[in-house]
Structure formats: structure tokens, C-alpha cells
Design a protein around this motif. Structure first.
Motif, PDB file in Angstrom:
ATOM      1  N   LEU A 144     -23.234  45.512  45.739  1.00  0.00           N
ATOM      2  CA  LEU A 144     -21.926  44.679  45.188  1.00  0.00           C
ATOM      3  C   LEU A 144     -20.759  44.830  46.181  1.00  0.00           C
ATOM      4  N   ILE A 145     -20.105  43.603  46.497  1.00  0.00           N
ATOM      5  CA  ILE A 145     -18.963  43.663  47.494  1.00  0.00           C
ATOM      6  C   ILE A 145     -17.617  43.308  46.535  1.00  0.00           C
ATOM      7  N   GLU A 146     -17.823  42.404  45.385  1.00  0.00           N
ATOM      8  CA  GLU A 146     -16.660  41.791  44.848  1.00  0.00           C
ATOM      9  C   GLU A 146     -16.922  41.831  43.420  1.00  0.00           C
ATOM     10  N   LEU A 147     -16.140  42.457  42.564  1.00  0.00           N
ATOM     11  CA  LEU A 147     -16.284  42.644  40.984  1.00  0.00           C
ATOM     12  C   LEU A 147     -14.888  42.249  40.355  1.00  0.00           C
ATOM     13  N   ASP A 148     -15.044  41.050  39.560  1.00  0.00           N
ATOM     14  CA  ASP A 148     -13.675  40.779  38.848  1.00  0.00           C
ATOM     15  C   ASP A 148     -14.000  40.582  37.415  1.00  0.00           C
ATOM     16  N   LEU A 149     -13.301  41.382  36.598  1.00  0.00           N
ATOM     17  CA  LEU A 149     -13.428  41.263  35.231  1.00  0.00           C
ATOM     18  C   LEU A 149     -12.003  41.285  34.613  1.00  0.00           C
ATOM     19  N   SER A 150     -11.080  40.455  35.261  1.00  0.00           N
ATOM     20  CA  SER A 150      -9.785  40.584  34.885  1.00  0.00           C
ATOM     21  C   SER A 150      -9.790  39.317  33.720  1.00  0.00           C
ATOM     22  N   GLY A 151      -8.489  39.519  32.973  1.00  0.00           N
ATOM     23  CA  GLY A 151      -8.291  38.529  31.843  1.00  0.00           C
ATOM     24  C   GLY A 151      -9.165  38.643  30.940  1.00  0.00           C
ATOM     25  N   ASN A 152      -9.754  39.643  30.395  1.00  0.00           N
ATOM     26  CA  ASN A 152     -10.555  39.615  29.137  1.00  0.00           C
ATOM     27  C   ASN A 152      -9.858  40.725  28.259  1.00  0.00           C
ATOM     28  N   GLU A 153     -10.532  41.124  27.442  1.00  0.00           N
ATOM     29  CA  GLU A 153     -10.138  42.236  26.691  1.00  0.00           C
ATOM     30  C   GLU A 153     -10.878  43.560  26.593  1.00  0.00           C
ATOM     31  N   LEU A 154     -11.230  43.956  27.628  1.00  0.00           N
ATOM     32  CA  LEU A 154     -12.217  44.891  27.688  1.00  0.00           C
ATOM     33  C   LEU A 154     -11.345  46.439  27.691  1.00  0.00           C
ATOM     34  N   SER A 155     -11.672  47.488  27.040  1.00  0.00           N
ATOM     35  CA  SER A 155     -11.144  48.586  26.532  1.00  0.00           C
ATOM     36  C   SER A 155     -12.077  49.891  27.294  1.00  0.00           C
ATOM     37  N   GLY A 156     -11.492  50.912  27.183  1.00  0.00           N
ATOM     38  CA  GLY A 156     -12.296  52.193  27.618  1.00  0.00           C
ATOM     39  C   GLY A 156     -11.763  52.398  29.060  1.00  0.00           C
ATOM     40  N   GLY A 157     -12.563  53.007  29.879  1.00  0.00           N
ATOM     41  CA  GLY A 157     -12.381  53.420  31.271  1.00  0.00           C
ATOM     42  C   GLY A 157     -13.324  52.293  32.360  1.00  0.00           C
ATOM     43  N   PHE A 158     -13.482  52.847  33.580  1.00  0.00           N
ATOM     44  CA  PHE A 158     -14.186  52.292  34.409  1.00  0.00           C
ATOM     45  C   PHE A 158     -15.577  53.150  34.776  1.00  0.00           C
ATOM     46  N   PRO A 159     -16.547  52.904  34.178  1.00  0.00           N
ATOM     47  CA  PRO A 159     -17.607  53.969  34.403  1.00  0.00           C
ATOM     48  C   PRO A 159     -17.790  54.583  35.474  1.00  0.00           C
ATOM     49  N   GLU A 160     -18.353  55.979  35.430  1.00  0.00           N
ATOM     50  CA  GLU A 160     -18.491  56.702  36.816  1.00  0.00           C
ATOM     51  C   GLU A 160     -19.814  56.229  37.517  1.00  0.00           C
ATOM     52  N   THR A 161     -20.577  55.752  36.821  1.00  0.00           N
ATOM     53  CA  THR A 161     -21.827  55.006  37.813  1.00  0.00           C
ATOM     54  C   THR A 161     -21.377  53.854  38.916  1.00  0.00           C
ATOM     55  N   PHE A 162     -20.182  53.462  38.850  1.00  0.00           N
ATOM     56  CA  PHE A 162     -19.784  52.853  39.998  1.00  0.00           C
ATOM     57  C   PHE A 162     -19.299  53.489  41.093  1.00  0.00           C
TER      58      PHE A 162
END
Length: 425
Positions: free
Chosen positions: A208-226
Motif C-alpha cells: 500500500l502506497i496511498e489510502l484515501d477514506l475521506s468524506g465518509n462517516e467512519l468512526s473509531g480509530g485507525f487500526p494498529e494493523t496499519f
């Protein structure tokens, strides 16, 4: 999506589907009489089934009498004469998107349908059964709707780019995306995905080089698996409802990060000092969150930073002088915080800054008398709603590219520089 719009899309697609069924026999017979290649048949089938309107005439040269589609607009072929790319970007095509005909193209590697008006339910109409060679899939900027992402995408194991941004997709992000172990660019932004970011997606970290999850309704954190995403360069999580301390527990472990965007979330606490260790960081956008405390010193120890955006938080204290070490800095935005004291002379002297936005703080001091004397890059200077004193310096007329000047609600005195009217922008 509103229920009314959902039924409109569904009824339109069903109407076009029945039209396709009624014409399919004649179409197939005609194809057999002309004896075109299988790829010609597949592409004309896609055109008839999926394209209801072509106002720009993009597909006008897609004709039955062609023995090969390699000269058709939007079609590219390999040296062996097999279709390996379809590019309909911005073609203005309208219809209900179906993928079955395109999946017949066994050499197809790149499929770009961005910027059209394709609609349809992402699940029943977009089945990816024979996509073993597909490397890039771009369906962004359409009107696709549905809950989640079709599980049949798991068949596209060579997929490196997946972009479904700016559609009308909803529901939870599919955990099975983590099984696409060759993904380099994943963009699910500007939909209405909700829930937590699946920890299984961390399995993509090898590529993975680029990840874009912007402009949604996501909650919680950013998983430690990343944390193992050693090659991740661009991360955009903006405009969600994320919270927690993942900047410290996860982001700090990403050594290749160049762009970090997490604005408009619910992140609070101090700005992590660990961000100083990102020696390749060029863009840091933490605006519109709940950060408090001071701006940490050392952010410019790597000198790569070009954009530092911290607006709309609760930051206090003074502006660190070592921000002046960011010689490549182009944009600074500290607006709407509780910063106080004078802006250090080292920061004023940054020669590549386009945007210098500090309004809505408790800053004081004078605007330097030599502003724009050494550079003319400045386009936006917003210092309003502070406590600045002294004159508006005459050298401000040297800011030839200035398009936004806001000095209101301060304690400035003296006269307005006579040459201000010469700033044509």
C-alpha cells in the motif's frame, strides 16, 4: 441516499435492462453475420447494455463492421492486438453500468470509467468474475449506489489501483479488501461508508502506497494493523468521525509518510511530538479537530514540510520560531486557535509561502516593514481578529500576487499604503 432517488435509479436500470433483452436477439444475429472478433462483440454488448446516452459522441466509431476494436476511441491494445485498456474518463456517458461483457476481455488490465454519469446498484450489476488480469479499476465520480463493495472483487488478485470515490456507496467497508495483497492505491473517499475501519485491511500493508477514506462517516480509530505499512506515502482520513490516539500509536510508525490529512474529525489531546520523526512529511493537516496545548517545536527539523494546517483547534502558547526552518513551506494556516505573542521573525521570512493565515487568535506585534521585499509568492495574508499594532507597511505593495488581504479587527494605525490599488489580483 434518499429512498426516492434509490427507486428512480433502480427503475431506470430495470427499464434499460428490458430494452437490452428485447434487442439482444437481433443484435447477436447481426454480430454473427458480420463475424467480428469476440472483443468487438463484447465491447458492443457493453455499449448497448450499459450506455443509454452518449452526448459527446465518444463511442461514435464503435461500429459493427470493425474487425478489431483497437482503433476505437477509448480502447488501447497490446502488441498482440488484444484489448488491455479502456479509458472513458470524462466521456459523459450515461447509463446503468454492467460489467459482464467487459469481463470477457481476458487481457484487460486497466479500466477507467471516472467522470461519467453511470448509475446502478454496485452489487448485482458489477460482478467481477473474470478479472484475474485487472490491475487498475477506476469507477470514481459516477452515481453508483449500494451497500458495501461487491465481494466478487476478491477475484481481482492482481489489482493495484481501486478507486470508487465520489459515488453513493454506503454501509461498512468490506474486510475482505485486506485480501487484495497487491493494492497500492485505494480510494473509497466521498461516499457514506460508516462504522469502524476494518483491522483486516492492514493486510494490504506490504504494497500500500496511498489510502484515501475521506468524506465518509467512519468512526473509531485507525487500526494498529496499519503500523506495518512501511511504504504508505499518502493517507487521507479527513471528514469522518474518527477519534482516539492513533496519531501516536499508529501514524508515528509509518516511516515513508509524505502526506497526512486528518481534518474534520474528533481527535483531541496534544499534537504528538512523535510526528517530528517523519522526515519525509510534506503535508500535515490536523485542522478542525480538538487539539489543545502548544504547537510542538521540531516539526521542521526535517525541512521537508510544505503545508502545515492546524486551523480550528484549541492550540495555545506561542508559535515556535523553528518553523522558520521549513524553507520549502508554502502554506501555513493556524486560524481560529488561542495562540498568543508575536509571530517570530524567522517565520515571517519564509520566502516560498503562498498562504499565511493566522486570523482569529490572540497574536500581537507588528507586521514586518520589509514584507514581500525578498519574495512575491505571497497570495493570502489573513491576520484579522488579533491584536496587531503599528502601521500597514508600505512594502506590502511589493506583494504582487496577493489575492486575499485581511487585516480587520486589530489595533493598526497610520495610513493605508498609497500603492495598494496596484495589487491587481
Amino acid at each position: 441516499m434518499k429512498m426516492g432517488n434509490f427507486w428512480v435509479f433502480q427503475n431506470q436500470c430495470m427499464y434499460l435492462f428490458f430494452i437490452f433483452i428485447s434487442l439482444s436477439n437481433n443484435f447477436t444475429l447481426s454480430l454473427q453475420q458480420q463475424n467480428p472478433s469476440n472483443e468487438v462483440m463484447a465491447l458492443l454488448g457493453f455499449k448497448q447494455k450499459s450506455v443509454a446516452a452518449d452526448p459527446q459522441g465518444f463511442l461514435n466509431d464503435w461500429r459493427l463492421e470493425s474487425l478489431t476494436p483497437c482503433s476505437w476511441r477509448g480502447v488501447s491494445c497490446s502488441l498482440h492486438g488484444k484489448v488491455n485498456m479502456l479509458n472513458f474518463t470524462g466521456a459523459g456517458l450515461t447509463g446503468c453500468l454492467h460489467m459482464d461483457d467487459l469481463m470477457v476481455l481476458d487481457s484487460l488490465k486497466h479500466l477507467h470509467l471516472s467522470g461519467n454519469l453511470f448509475s446502478g446498484n454496485f452489487f448485482p450489476m458489477l460482478e467481477f468474475k473474470n478479472c484475474a488480469n485487472l490491475v487498475a479499476l477506476n469507477l470514481s465520480n459516477n452515481s453508483l449506489y449500494g451497500t458495501g463493495i461487491p465481494r466478487s472483487l476478491i477475484n481481482c488478485q492482481l489489482l493495484e489501483t481501486l478507486d470508487v470515490s465520489f459515488n453513493k456507496l454506503e454501509g461498512k467497508i468490506a474486510a475482505f479488501l485486506g485480501n487484495l495483497r497487491n493494492l497500492k492505491h485505494l480510494n473509497l473517499g466521498q461516499n457514506t461508508f460508516s462504522g469502524n475501519i476494518p483491522q483486516e485491511m492492514g493486510s494490504m500493508c506490504g504494497t500500500l502506497i496511498e489510502l484515501d477514506l475521506s468524506g465518509n462517516e467512519l468512526s473509531g480509530g485507525f487500526p494498529e494493523t496499519f503500523k506495518s505499512c512501511n511504504g504508505l506515502q499518502r493517507l487521507n482520513l479527513g471528514s469522518n468521525q474518527l477519534s482516539g490516539n492513533f496519531l501516536t500509536t499508529v501514524i508515528s510508525y509509518l516511516p515513508s509518510l509524505q502526506i497526512l490529512q486528518v481534518p474534520f474529525n474528533n481527535i483531541s489531546g496534544f499534537i504528538p511530538v512523535s510526528l517530528i520523526n517523519h522526515t519525509k512529511l510534506q503535508v500535515l493537516d490536523l485542522s478542525s479537530n480538538g487539539f489543545d496545548g502548544n504547537i510542538p517545536s521540531g516539526l521542521c527539523s526535517n525541512s521537508s514540510l510544505r503545508r502545515l494546517l492546524l486551523a480550528d483547534n484549541f492550540l495555545s502558547g506561542t508559535i515556535p520560531a523553528d518553523i522558520g526552518n521549513c524553507k520549502r513551506m508554502e502554506k501555513i494556516n493556524f486560524a481560529r486557535n488561542h495562540l498568543s505573542g508575536q509571530i517570530p521573525s524567522e517565520v515571517w521570512k519564509l520566502s516560498n509561502v503562498h498562504d499565511f493565515v493566522m486570523w482569529g487568535n490572540n497574536l500581537s506585534g507588528e507586521i514586518p516593514k520589509d514584507i514581500c521585499s525578498g519574495t512575491q509568492t505571497l497570495e493570502k495574508l489573513a491576520l484579522n481578529n488579533n491584536g496587531f499594532t503599528g502601521n500597514i507597511p508600505a512594502s506590502i505593495i511589493n506583494c504582487a500576487n496577493l489575492s486575499w488581504l485581511s487585516l480587520s479587527f486589530n489595533q493598526l494605525t497610520g495610513t493605508i499604503p498609497a500603492g495598494l490599488h496596484n495589487l491587481q489580483n
